[in-house]
Design an enzyme around this catalytic site. Structure first.
Site, PDB file in Angstrom:
ATOM      1  N   LYS A 186       0.902  -1.156   0.000  1.00 34.96           N
ATOM      2  CA  LYS A 186       0.000   0.000   0.000  1.00 34.96           C
ATOM      3  C   LYS A 186       0.935   1.198   0.000  1.00 34.96           C
ATOM      4  O   LYS A 186       1.632   1.469   0.977  1.00 34.96           O
ATOM      5  CB  LYS A 186      -0.891  -0.027   1.238  1.00 34.96           C
ATOM      6  N   GLY A 243       5.446   3.952  10.783  1.00 35.27           N
ATOM      7  CA  GLY A 243       4.647   5.167  10.812  1.00 35.27           C
ATOM      8  C   GLY A 243       4.306   5.570  12.233  1.00 35.27           C
ATOM      9  O   GLY A 243       5.057   5.284  13.161  1.00 35.27           O
ATOM     10  N   SER A 244       3.138   6.178  12.377  1.00 36.81           N
ATOM     11  CA  SER A 244       2.762   6.722  13.688  1.00 36.81           C
ATOM     12  C   SER A 244       2.291   5.629  14.632  1.00 36.81           C
ATOM     13  O   SER A 244       1.924   4.535  14.218  1.00 36.81           O
ATOM     14  CB  SER A 244       1.640   7.737  13.514  1.00 36.81           C
ATOM     15  N   ARG A 245       2.276   5.959  15.918  1.00 35.16           N
ATOM     16  CA  ARG A 245       1.793   5.005  16.902  1.00 35.16           C
ATOM     17  C   ARG A 245       0.312   4.730  16.673  1.00 35.16           C
ATOM     18  O   ARG A 245      -0.124   3.585  16.731  1.00 35.16           O
ATOM     19  CB  ARG A 245       2.008   5.541  18.323  1.00 35.16           C
ATOM     20  N   ARG A 246      -0.435   5.806  16.352  1.00 34.90           N
ATOM     21  CA  ARG A 246      -1.857   5.624  16.139  1.00 34.90           C
ATOM     22  C   ARG A 246      -2.119   4.686  14.964  1.00 34.90           C
ATOM     23  O   ARG A 246      -2.937   3.771  15.037  1.00 34.90           O
ATOM     24  CB  ARG A 246      -2.524   6.987  15.887  1.00 34.90           C
ATOM     25  N   GLY A 247      -1.381   4.896  13.883  1.00 32.87           N
ATOM     26  CA  GLY A 247      -1.538   4.043  12.706  1.00 32.87           C
ATOM     27  C   GLY A 247      -1.170   2.592  13.010  1.00 32.87           C
ATOM     28  O   GLY A 247      -1.889   1.668  12.648  1.00 32.87           O
ATOM     29  N   GLY A 248      -0.063   2.413  13.712  1.00 37.29           N
ATOM     30  CA  GLY A 248       0.384   1.064  14.054  1.00 37.29           C
ATOM     31  C   GLY A 248      -0.619   0.343  14.943  1.00 37.29           C
ATOM     32  O   GLY A 248      -0.943  -0.827  14.717  1.00 37.29           O
ATOM     33  N   GLU A 267       6.660  -0.346  13.230  1.00 40.31           N
ATOM     34  CA  GLU A 267       7.700   0.446  13.863  1.00 40.31           C
ATOM     35  C   GLU A 267       7.080   1.814  14.043  1.00 40.31           C
ATOM     36  O   GLU A 267       6.665   2.442  13.074  1.00 40.31           O
ATOM     37  CB  GLU A 267       8.912   0.454  12.929  1.00 40.31           C
ATOM     38  N   CYS A 304      13.120   7.984  12.508  1.00 42.51           N
ATOM     39  CA  CYS A 304      12.635   7.222  13.663  1.00 42.51           C
ATOM     40  C   CYS A 304      13.687   7.235  14.761  1.00 42.51           C
ATOM     41  O   CYS A 304      13.379   7.013  15.931  1.00 42.51           O
ATOM     42  CB  CYS A 304      12.346   5.781  13.303  1.00 42.51           C
ATOM     43  N   GLU A 395       6.737  11.432  21.610  1.00 43.41           N
ATOM     44  CA  GLU A 395       7.564  11.790  20.454  1.00 43.41           C
ATOM     45  C   GLU A 395       7.022  13.039  19.766  1.00 43.41           C
ATOM     46  O   GLU A 395       5.825  13.156  19.518  1.00 43.41           O
ATOM     47  CB  GLU A 395       7.577  10.626  19.444  1.00 43.41           C
TER      48      GLU A 395
END
Lengths: 529, 529
Positions: A186, A243-248, A267, A304, A395
């Site tokens: 994606k 990517g972001s924590r929210r996305g992960g 990550e 990162c 972060e």
């Protein structure tokens, strides 16, 4: 070779214009919309790509490691052939300087060759044998042979901050293809053109190396539907994400709630604490300050492994370090950030720190004229305040960092114990700091995937021993790395073959060891020759 | 040595009577309640045990592999010293025959010694080195060294069906202790006395080998509160579980919803399909039928690897096999099941099959006189029916199996593809069945952790190449095994040390290789000497 971006998706051998909603993507330095139009893929496209990937899996995983190695090398060669167009396009879409993208392009190709090399050594196969013991009492012992096999099709999410090295043919894709897994990518919607250019090279390498249709597909998404459907698809066996924590966390939730849960290698976030031990700080104040600000502001801090936290015991040397760093930050030129969204989040993060009584702003860099410029920021706080306020560990993605002043080494240890999981931690130390370092390392080992001495965490080496990973929330799975040859293991699982006749055994498990592998035989390591 | 069961829990060095609700446990052959009273632990006990485990972790993980190996061997020696009392007590609580428990006790001790041996070889440390390249262009290459470090305290859930080998000092505990992780065991409430006996031996080995307090604790639970609190405790870093799918899924959900999610290694359910290929079925009908019914009815079928499904192409040979199996089943004596609950679930599962129009009962074993006896059951169905009805794949824990008759090999492949994840699959084949076997193996590799030829899946060998694991729902994590030395890896994660001065490096990563390990150096395997 010049490549003209067409705005296409790739599903198996089919290159078409997507039929979903169109993706809004811009030149982050000007805010202008870019051409051509890229439409998102449809849910039918997800279905088709996953179906093709699943059909291709059994054929692809039976290719020899040498074939897959040649395939990976062909991708690298292909990318090199279009590197001019690719770097130009990636610069336009990401705002990253050409020099940085030239380096990233070389890194991406070197990474593909690293996995190609790792494939040939065969370490990843993890071969373990136990000889049959027909006369053992009270029961005979069977012949047992173990190897690693690939999991199945993998969904890879392109990252915004590495449009090449962590995107279409980045580390996740390279390691999954090396493992024998088809990949459905994606693309990140911030750099669809660069994604297309790389995707077309992967597809070309597929056709030139007789790689079955479906081993590679490239989808786009104007929102989240395509990505979510991909992770939910029953034929997808694992997910790679940076990517972001929210996305992960969102992808982890989808993966865990499937009828058959699958691993997600996300990550996510890390502030990469740097410890300045007293003797090093005193003897090399200037060098450390220069290294710090260089690592912090490089690429607008959009790594990162960006050093977002500095920890030291208070005193004259720390004051000197702060003064030097302050001046370097003030002089630091602004750089365009990757997307308007990332810039907005950075400004909000800096404002949050500036509005926090527990932190004090000590320097701001050049403001920058272009839209979406990242102005560097440096803050200070005390260990007491840091220990009181967990939010100081959040972060702020970009060139912002906080210096934490500790009363003494005991408090430094306390701060260390309070840290969340990290990708990296760094020690700056002289020989006389050895005892302090020895007291810190056991704590740091529990906090991070990589510990550096006298270096800077940015610039992750692609190498066998590399660990680009770490305890949650740095990643979703501390047991792995997303950089270096050990990343292949993320997409493998062991299978044991009991009492197999030789004619039915996989090649690498045969007695005559035709692949010349180092193997564990009856508990002892046996060399290839 | 005779051991008198007291009804105690073990929290670090403290041996006390629990203060929670009392546990109802019985002799499954008579239904009579057993003595002494065991009370469940309290949530405060969970808190104390986890706190002690966390405090002990840094000290314990710094013990040398040799020290931990000696510790594991001492546990084995201790268990052997009380084996008389232990087997007697386990028989009383589990209904398992003494001969079986004698074997299981020997297996448990051999397993501890297997991990002790694996510790000494150091393969589990996964050492990888990359030499510094100071002159590399455009950037120098850093010195990088990777090893595996333990995750932290592990929660282990004792299993009902292996009161010794998968319980207090079973495979999960042995592999976690080997990895350097403290263990908090939640004893299975069906055999608290056997758990206490083993637990006291582990504790004794701790004190004799200077193992820090908290490396081992043993808790009890009258319900689910203690187990759930244990998995939710922030100091617990991983979970080992063998049991029902419902139980495993519940623990996975708790682990995933923690602020910091942790891995759960749950071994849950498997029906272990056995394929009878045509030439083998014809040439060895009687031998295969005997092997099948022996494996099916052994231990009342209460093995995770019990052959609950037989798949063959219809014809004369299959009819002969059915006739022979039917007679063997009819003659099979009943055996007491582990708990009234397991017996109830077995009867319900058999009734469900008997009431399913798609399956036909062809034989029932001896009914048995004791309470909770497992009467063996054999069913038949067609591949068409099997493919229509996913519920025919539901595990019936106990001595029940279904024979699936396929029209031809294509349909056999179709049935194979429809299977859920399994711990094992087995092929019975002659040389002339090789082509059929070759067509099946790629599908089977995607379905199971272990593939056997001409054997029976029960009797899992404790060995380096063993995989006792497999795709969901057989386990929660197909990337691992819960039996054999590779099980240690479940409780480890990699750490990379970059540019460390020699004096700060962990022993096993030093240039002089004092531990004499086989290591991966600059991409090549380098032997110890």
């Amino acid at each position: 070779m010049t490549y003209h971006v067409e705005g296409v998706q790739i599903i198996g051998t089919k290159v078409t214009h997507g039929k979903g909603e169109s993706i809004h993507y811009v030149n982050p330095a000007t805010g202008e919309s870019l051409e051509p139009i890229f439409n998102g893929s449809t849910l039918e496209d997800v279905e088709t790509a996953c179906k093709l990937a699943d059909s291709a899996f059994d054929i692809y995983r039976e290719t020899s490691p040498e074939q897959r190695a040649a395939f990976l090398e062909a991708i690298a060669t292909g990318i090199e052939a279009v590197s001019g167009s690719l770097i130009e396009r990636a610069a336009l879409e990401s705002g990253l300087p050409t020099a940085r993208l030239t380096g990233e392009c070389a890194r991406t190709c070197a990474q593909l060759r690293h996995f190609s090399q790792a494939l040939k050594t065969g370490e990843w196969l993890g071969v373990r044998l136990a000889t049959a013991q027909p006369d053992r009492q009270p029961l005979p012992g069977p012949d047992l042979r173990q190897r690693q096999v690939p999991l199945g099709p993998v969904a890879v999410f392109g990252a915004s901050n590495f449009p090449l090295a962590f995107s279409v043919a980045g580390g996740d894709t390279a390691s999954a293809l090396a493992a024998g897994c088809p990949v459905v990518v994606k693309a990140h919607s911030a750099h669809p053109g660069a994604s297309e250019i790389v995707g077309m090279e992967v597809q070309k390498a597929c056709s030139e190396h007789d790689i079955p249709e479906g081993v590679f597909s490239l989808l786009y998404d104007a929102g989240f539907d395509v990505g979510q459907a991909l992770v939910a698809d029953p034929r997808i066996s694992a997910v790679g994400f940076t990517g972001s924590r929210r996305g992960g966390l969102a992808l982890m939730a989808i993966a865990q709630n499937r009828p058959v849960p699958i691993p997600v290698y996300a990550e996510m976030s890390s502030i990469n604490p740097v410890f300045l031990l007293p003797h090093a700080l005193t003897s090399r104040t200037e060098k450390i300050a220069q290294g710090f600000v260089g690592s912090l502001t490089m690429g607008a801090g959009q790594f990162c492994t960006n050093p977002g936290l500095v920890i030291a015991v208070g005193g004259e040397a720390l004051e000197h370090f702060c003064t030097l760093s302050k001046q370097l930050i003030i002089d630091a030129p602004a750089q365009t950030m990757l997307t308007p969204g990332i810039h907005k989040a950075y400004v909000a993060g800096v404002d949050r720190l500036a509005g926090n009584d527990r932190a004090k702003s000590i320097a701001a860099g050049q403001p920058g004229k272009a839209l979406g410029s990242c102005q560097a920021h440096l803050f200070r706080t005390t260990a007491d305040a840091f220990l009181d306020d967990q939010s100081l560990q959040d972060e702020v993605f970009g060139a912002a960092s906080i210096i934490v002043e500790c009363r003494d080494h005991d408090q430094m240890l306390e701060v260390t114990r309070s840290l969340e999981g990290q990708l990296t931690v760094t020690l700056h130390m002289d020989d006389d700091d050895l005892d302090v370092a020895k007291s810190l390392v056991p704590v740091l080992e529990r906090k991070a995937g990589r510990i550096l001495v006298d270096g800077w965490p940015t610039g992750v080496e692609v190498s066998d021993p590399m660990v680009h990973g770490g305890p949650f929330p740095a990643t979703s799975d501390a047991r792995t790395t997303s950089v270096g040859s050990a990343a292949i293991a993320r997409f493998l699982r062991p299978v044991c073959y009991q009492s197999f006749p030789s004619a039915l055994l996989p090649t690498e498990l045969r007695d005559d060891n035709p692949r010349r592998l180092s193997r564990l035989v009856d508990g002892a390591r046996v060399a290839a020759d």
